[in-house]
Design a protein around this motif. Structure first.
Motif, short mmCIF file in Angstrom:
data_model
loop_
_atom_site.label_atom_id
_atom_site.label_comp_id
_atom_site.label_asym_id
_atom_site.label_seq_id
_atom_site.Cartn_x
_atom_site.Cartn_y
_atom_site.Cartn_z
N PRO A 1 14.40 17.73 4.80
CA PRO A 1 15.19 16.51 4.60
C PRO A 1 16.60 16.71 5.15
CG PRO A 1 14.99 17.72 2.54
CD PRO A 1 14.07 18.40 3.52
N GLY A 2 17.29 15.61 5.38
CA GLY A 2 18.64 15.71 5.92
C GLY A 2 19.66 16.10 4.87
N GLU A 3 20.85 16.41 5.33
CA GLU A 3 21.93 16.77 4.40
C GLU A 3 22.29 15.61 3.49
OE1 GLU A 3 23.36 19.71 3.81
OE2 GLU A 3 21.84 20.53 5.17
N ASN A 4 22.00 14.38 3.94
CA ASN A 4 22.31 13.23 3.07
C ASN A 4 21.18 12.21 3.00
OD1 ASN A 4 22.79 12.19 5.75
ND2 ASN A 4 23.99 10.54 4.83
N ILE A 5 19.94 12.62 3.38
CA ILE A 5 18.85 11.64 3.36
C ILE A 5 17.51 12.28 3.05
CG2 ILE A 5 18.44 11.84 5.86
CD1 ILE A 5 17.87 8.77 5.80
N THR A 6 16.72 11.58 2.23
CA THR A 6 15.32 11.94 1.95
C THR A 6 14.66 10.72 1.33
OG1 THR A 6 13.86 13.63 1.01
CG2 THR A 6 15.65 12.84 -0.40
N GLY A 7 13.37 10.82 1.02
CA GLY A 7 12.71 9.67 0.42
C GLY A 7 11.21 9.80 0.36
N VAL A 8 10.55 8.63 0.23
CA VAL A 8 9.09 8.55 0.04
C VAL A 8 8.51 7.65 1.12
CG1 VAL A 8 7.24 8.05 -1.58
CG2 VAL A 8 9.49 8.72 -2.44
N LEU A 9 7.49 8.14 1.82
CA LEU A 9 6.82 7.33 2.84
C LEU A 9 5.93 6.27 2.20
CD1 LEU A 9 5.77 10.06 5.45
CD2 LEU A 9 7.94 8.85 5.21
N ASP A 10 5.57 5.26 3.01
CA ASP A 10 4.68 4.21 2.50
C ASP A 10 3.28 4.28 3.10
OD1 ASP A 10 5.06 3.31 5.08
OD2 ASP A 10 5.71 1.31 4.52
N LEU A 11 2.98 5.37 3.81
CA LEU A 11 1.66 5.50 4.43
C LEU A 11 1.04 6.83 4.05
CD1 LEU A 11 -0.34 4.14 6.43
CD2 LEU A 11 0.70 5.53 8.23
N TYR B 1 -7.06 0.09 2.85
CA TYR B 1 -6.90 1.39 2.20
C TYR B 1 -5.39 1.53 2.02
CZ TYR B 1 -11.62 3.28 2.32
OH TYR B 1 -12.95 3.52 2.08
N GLY B 2 -4.93 1.27 0.84
CA GLY B 2 -3.50 1.17 0.67
C GLY B 2 -2.94 1.89 -0.54
N ILE B 3 -1.64 1.66 -0.72
CA ILE B 3 -0.89 2.29 -1.80
C ILE B 3 -0.15 1.20 -2.57
CG2 ILE B 3 -0.67 4.51 -0.65
CD1 ILE B 3 2.38 2.46 -0.62
N ASP B 4 0.37 1.60 -3.73
CA ASP B 4 1.12 0.69 -4.58
C ASP B 4 2.61 0.85 -4.26
OD1 ASP B 4 2.41 -0.65 -6.58
OD2 ASP B 4 1.19 0.16 -8.21
N TYR B 5 3.25 -0.19 -3.75
CA TYR B 5 4.66 -0.10 -3.35
C TYR B 5 5.59 0.05 -4.55
CZ TYR B 5 4.26 -0.62 1.67
OH TYR B 5 4.01 -0.37 2.99
N HIS B 6 5.22 -0.50 -5.67
CA HIS B 6 6.04 -0.31 -6.87
C HIS B 6 6.11 1.17 -7.23
CE1 HIS B 6 7.27 -0.51 -11.12
NE2 HIS B 6 7.77 -1.69 -10.83
N THR B 7 4.99 1.86 -7.04
CA THR B 7 4.92 3.29 -7.37
C THR B 7 5.82 4.12 -6.46
OG1 THR B 7 2.67 3.07 -8.21
CG2 THR B 7 3.38 5.28 -7.58
N ILE B 8 5.81 3.85 -5.16
CA ILE B 8 6.66 4.64 -4.27
C ILE B 8 8.13 4.31 -4.50
CG2 ILE B 8 4.88 5.02 -2.52
CD1 ILE B 8 6.23 2.88 -0.80
N GLY B 9 8.41 3.06 -4.88
CA GLY B 9 9.78 2.71 -5.24
C GLY B 9 10.24 3.46 -6.48
N THR B 10 9.33 3.58 -7.44
CA THR B 10 9.64 4.31 -8.67
C THR B 10 9.97 5.77 -8.36
OG1 THR B 10 8.22 2.88 -10.01
CG2 THR B 10 8.73 5.06 -10.90
N ARG B 11 9.18 6.39 -7.50
CA ARG B 11 9.43 7.79 -7.15
C ARG B 11 10.78 7.93 -6.42
NH1 ARG B 11 10.73 12.18 -8.13
NH2 ARG B 11 10.37 13.91 -6.69
N ALA B 12 11.09 6.98 -5.55
CA ALA B 12 12.38 7.00 -4.87
C ALA B 12 13.52 6.88 -5.88
CB ALA B 12 12.46 5.89 -3.83
N GLY B 13 13.31 6.05 -6.91
CA GLY B 13 14.31 5.91 -7.95
C GLY B 13 14.53 7.20 -8.73
N GLU B 14 13.46 7.93 -8.97
CA GLU B 14 13.58 9.22 -9.66
C GLU B 14 14.38 10.21 -8.81
OE1 GLU B 14 9.27 8.85 -12.01
OE2 GLU B 14 9.47 10.11 -10.22
#
Length: 347
Positions: free
Chosen positions: A154-164, A281-294
């Motif tokens: 991850p970058g010095e000031n950036i990281t996150g959760v993918l949606d795929l 074949y998908g994912i739950d966007y609320h869930t990835i948002g939750t992980r990003a919030g954590e």
């Protein structure tokens, strides 16, 4: 001077000295009391400083159900952590120039953290600052988009959760090949979105060696989506709409064409099923948002920095189907789907 007067003067002098001493003592006591109150105020100020408040600038490229769900999950996770946070949500209306301006304004406002909800939003935020921490989601290919050097870098000031999920496109193409063998698959996407280009390349790579072929149309605005879908009629047997922000924001127009022409509409995420897509074949966007919030909570509280948090894939993925859309699009039902799929009701 008589002895009587001398004695009187000595007594008066002693009385005066006593009064002065008394006043000094009272003043000293008063100063002591005042010092004690000041100490209590200092303690209160320290307590208030401990109760840190934060401002999070949230930038989103466009308004549609998947991105909205990711933001709600992010906000919920931060609030449930008990932090005192002000959220400033800004929507770029699918305009990259707006996304850049939003990011620059957040930097000027010196927000404590930027939540970037989509690839264009994350790119704009990273271009605007190397100092303010950025947490992203709704990004398909963080490396290809130039956000990070690697999933574990991850970058010095950036990281996150993918949606795929790494197997989502593979599984989707296998699904189309298994149940719609020999089909020509119609793809509509915005070639200006790195997120979309990466997915289209992956779709084409998976289709190679299968019974499927591809017909594609590119758009630059949501207003062009319906025309693109219409031009595919008669050329394609199935449509596959990836998680392209431009196309998904105008998905109703694609659904209308698919329903009118009995073309199965495969989509990239479950929220598009609610709009009338048939399967994903998908994912739950609320869930990835939750992980990003954590992740954001860990950064704001100083528990970790963005450099300490690897980029993550979605935790889960599965087959979702909208039975109502299958009927609208003239799809012959396969009983295998009853066991394999989770069913989604349309809005």
């Amino acid at each position: 001077m008589t002895k009587k007067w001398l004695a009187f003067l000595i007594i008066a002098l002693f009385s005066l000295l006593s009064l002065v001493a008394c006043g000094t003592s009272e003043d000293a006591e008063g100063e002591q009391t005042s010092g004690s109150e000041s100490g209590e105020e200092t303690d209160q100020e320290a307590d208030q400083e401990d109760e840190q408040s934060y401002t999070i600038g949230a930038t989103q490229i466009v308004e549609h159900p998947s991105l909205d769900a990711a933001y709600e999950g992010f906000k919920q996770a931060v609030e449930e952590a008990g932090l005192d946070v002000k959220f400033d949500l800004q929507n770029a209306q699918n305009d990259q120039n707006n996304a850049s301006l939003i990011a620059q304004n957040f930097v000027a406002d010196n927000v404590d953290l930027i939540f970037a909800n989509s690839t264009p939003s994350a790119q704009s935020a990273l271009q605007a600052t190397q100092d303010i921490p950025i947490i992203f989601t709704s990004v398909t290919d963080a490396v290809g988009a130039g956000l990070v050097d690697g999933m574990d870098q991850p970058g010095e000031n950036i990281t996150g959760v993918l949606d795929l999920h790494p197997d989502a496109i593979k599984n989707t193409v296998n699904f189309i090949d298994s149940y719609f063998e020999g089909s020509t698959v119609g793809l509509i996407y915005n070639a200006g979105e790195q997120n979309s280009v990466s997915q289209i390349e992956a779709v084409k790579a998976e289709i190679e060696g299968s019974s499927l072929s591809v017909a594609e149309r590119t758009v630059s605005t949501s207003a062009e989506v319906q025309q693109a879908a219409t031009t595919l009629v008669g050329e394609v047997d199935v449509m596959y709409i990836i998680t392209d922000n431009t196309v998904v924001s105008a998905l109703d127009s694609v659904v209308g064409v698919a329903n009118d022409q009995d073309i199965p509409l495969i989509v990239g995420e479950p929220n598009s099923l609610k709009k009338g897509g048939f399967a994903t074949y998908g994912i739950d966007y609320h869930t990835i948002g939750t992980r990003a919030g954590e992740m954001a909570v860990e950064v704001l509280t100083g528990e970790k920095t963005t450099a300490d948090i690897p980029v993550e894939y979605p935790a889960e993925m599965q087959l979702f189907i909208n039975k109502g859309a299958a009927e609208e699009q003239g799809i012959e039902w396969n009983e295998e789907w009853d066991e394999k799929a989770q069913f989604v009701e349309p809005e």
